[in-house]
Write an enzyme that holds these catalytic residues in place. Structure first.
Site, short mmCIF file in Angstrom:
data_model
loop_
_atom_site.label_atom_id
_atom_site.label_comp_id
_atom_site.label_asym_id
_atom_site.label_seq_id
_atom_site.Cartn_x
_atom_site.Cartn_y
_atom_site.Cartn_z
N ASN A 11 35.24 2.64 68.09
CA ASN A 11 35.82 1.36 68.27
C ASN A 11 37.03 1.28 69.16
OD1 ASN A 11 36.44 -1.65 68.41
ND2 ASN A 11 36.17 -1.70 66.16
N CYS B 62 39.44 -7.48 69.78
CA CYS B 62 38.22 -6.85 70.24
C CYS B 62 37.34 -7.88 70.99
CB CYS B 62 37.15 -6.55 69.05
SG CYS B 62 37.99 -5.17 67.92
N HIS C 206 30.03 -5.56 71.27
CA HIS C 206 31.49 -4.69 71.01
C HIS C 206 30.95 -3.66 70.17
CE1 HIS C 206 35.06 -3.72 69.44
NE2 HIS C 206 34.91 -4.14 68.18
#
Length: 330
Positions: free
Chosen positions: A287, A124, A257
Site C-alpha cells: 500500500n 490514500c 487504491h
C-alpha cells in the site's frame, strides 16, 4: 463570461512512476520482526493482504525525490517539457517538511518557476482528490498543462513492533500529465469525506515546541476500515458512472487504491467486473497510499494492458475517512 483559456475537457497525456530500488520481501520483513520477538510469515501476510513485497526508500531519500523521478517519466511519456507545466498538485501524507509544500520543492527540482504548486492531503484518496482539482482548474482555464503526483515514504510512519500494520505499506511515486483537450478525457468524478471516522486510520502525532507530541506511528482499525471501504467504493463508483451516463460494463480497467487484495476483489465483485479487468500492483508494491493509483496506472500503461481509448475507473479510500472516484477515457 468564459475565459479565453478555458477548455471543454482535460485528458491524461502521459503517465510515469518510480519505485525506490530497495525491494523488501515478506521474508525480509519476517526476519526483521523475528529479531524483536514478533512472529509473522510470508504465508500469513499473503493470506491477509495479497502482498508479497514492497519497496522502502533509503534514509537520505525524500518524498520529493521519488516525486521528481515519477514526474520526469510522465513528462517524457507526454512529450511535454517541464517549462510548459503551469500547475503542480502533489498528493502526500509524508511531506519533506512541515512547510513549504513538497510540491514547491518538486517545482524547484524540476527547474520550473512561477506556476501554482501545492500539496493535497487526503491520505490514500489523495491522488483522486488531486486529479479532480486539476480537472476543474483546467476546465475553468486556470491551467493548461498540469502535473499531478502521488508520492509517499510511508516506511517512515511504520511501527515495526506492530505486524498488523508494518507489513502493509511501501514507498513510491506515480504521476500524470493532465492537459486541456477538445475531446473528453475525464468524464466524471466525485469526492467525499466523513470526519466521524478520523480515529480508525491515522498518525496522531504532531510537532510542537521542537518535539513530537503524541504518537508518530500509523494506527489502524483494520476491520473498521475494511467494512467501510468496500461499501463506499461501490457507491461512489456507481454514482460516477451515473454522472457520466455509462454502465459498469463500459469499464475496461478498474484501478482501485492498492490497499488489500480482498477489498479490491470485493469492489470488483459488487460492480460485476471480472478480476481480469482489475489492475493489481499491491502484490509487489504494498500500500503506497496516494501513490498507489498512479503507480498502478503507469504499470498498466507500460505493460501494454491499458491502451488509448480504454475507459478507466480510478477509486481511492483512505484516512479521514476520505473516498472518491474518477471515470476517464484514456
Amino acid at each position: 463570461m468564459t475565459s479565453p483559456l478555458s477548455a471543454g475537457y482535460s485528458r491524461i497525456a502521459g503517465t510515469g512512476s518510480f519505485l525506490p530500488p530497495k525491494r523488501v520481501s515478506n521474508a525480509d520483513l519476517a526476519a526483521r520482526l523475528a529479531g524483536q520477538g514478533i512472529e509473522t510469515s510470508d504465508d500469513w501476510i499473503i493470506a491477509r493482504t495479497g502482498i508479497h513485497a514492497r519497496h522502502f526508500a533509503d534514509a537520505d531519500v525524500a518524498c520529493s525525490d521519488l516525486a521528481v523521478e515519477a514526474a520526469r517519466n510522465a513528462l517524457v511519456a507526454a512529450k511535454v517539457d517541464a517549462s510548459e507545466v503551469d500547475l503542480i498538485i502533489l498528493a502526500t501524507s509524508t511531506p519533506d517538511m512541515v512547510f513549504p509544500s513538497t510540491a514547491c520543492i518538486v517545482q524547484r527540482k524540476l527547474g520550473i518557476q512561477g506556476c501554482a504548486a501545492f500539496d493535497v492531503q487526503a491520505v490514500c484518496s489523495g491522488f483522486v482528490y488531486a486529479l479532480t482539482i486539476a480537472d476543474s482548474m483546467i476546465r475553468t482555464g486556470a491551467a493548461r498543462k498540469a502535473l499531478i503526483i502521488g508520492s509517499e515514504v510511508f516506511s517512515r510512519l511504520l511501527d515495526f513492533t506492530d505486524r498488523t500494520t508494518c507489513v502493509l505499506f511501501g514507498d513510491g511515486a506515480g504521476a500524470v500529465v493532465l492537459e486541456a483537450s477538445d475531446t473528453p478525457g475525464i468524464l466524471a468524478s466525485e469526492l467525499h469525506a466523513d470526519g466521524r471516522h478520523v480515529d480508525i486510520l491515522c498518525t496522531p502525532g504532531a510537532v510542537s515546541n521542537g518535539q513530537v507530541m503524541g504518537v508518530p506511528f500509523l494506527k489502524m482499525d483494520g476491520q473498521a476500515v475494511f467494512k467501510l471501504a468496500v461499501g463506499v467504493l461501490e457507491d461512489v463508483a456507481r454514482s460516477v458512472l451515473q454522472k457520466a451516463q455509462r454502465e459498469a460494463s463500459d469499464i475496461d480497467w478498474l484501478i482501485p487504491h492498492q490497499a488489500n487484495i480482498r477489498i479490491m476483489h470485493g469492489t470488483a465483485k459488487k460492480l460485476k467486473l471480472p478480476l481480469e479487468k482489475v489492475i493489481v500492483t499491491v502484490d509487489e508494491h504494498g500500500n503506497t497510499s496516494a501513490a498507489s493509483i498512479p503507480l498502478a496506472m503507469d504499470a498498466g500503461v507500460r505493460s501494454g494492458s491499458i491502451k488509448r481509448g480504454d475507459t478507466l475507473m480510478l477509486e481511492g479510500v483512505g484516512g479521514g475517512f476520505t473516498w472518491g472516484a474518477v471515470l476517464l477515457d484514456f
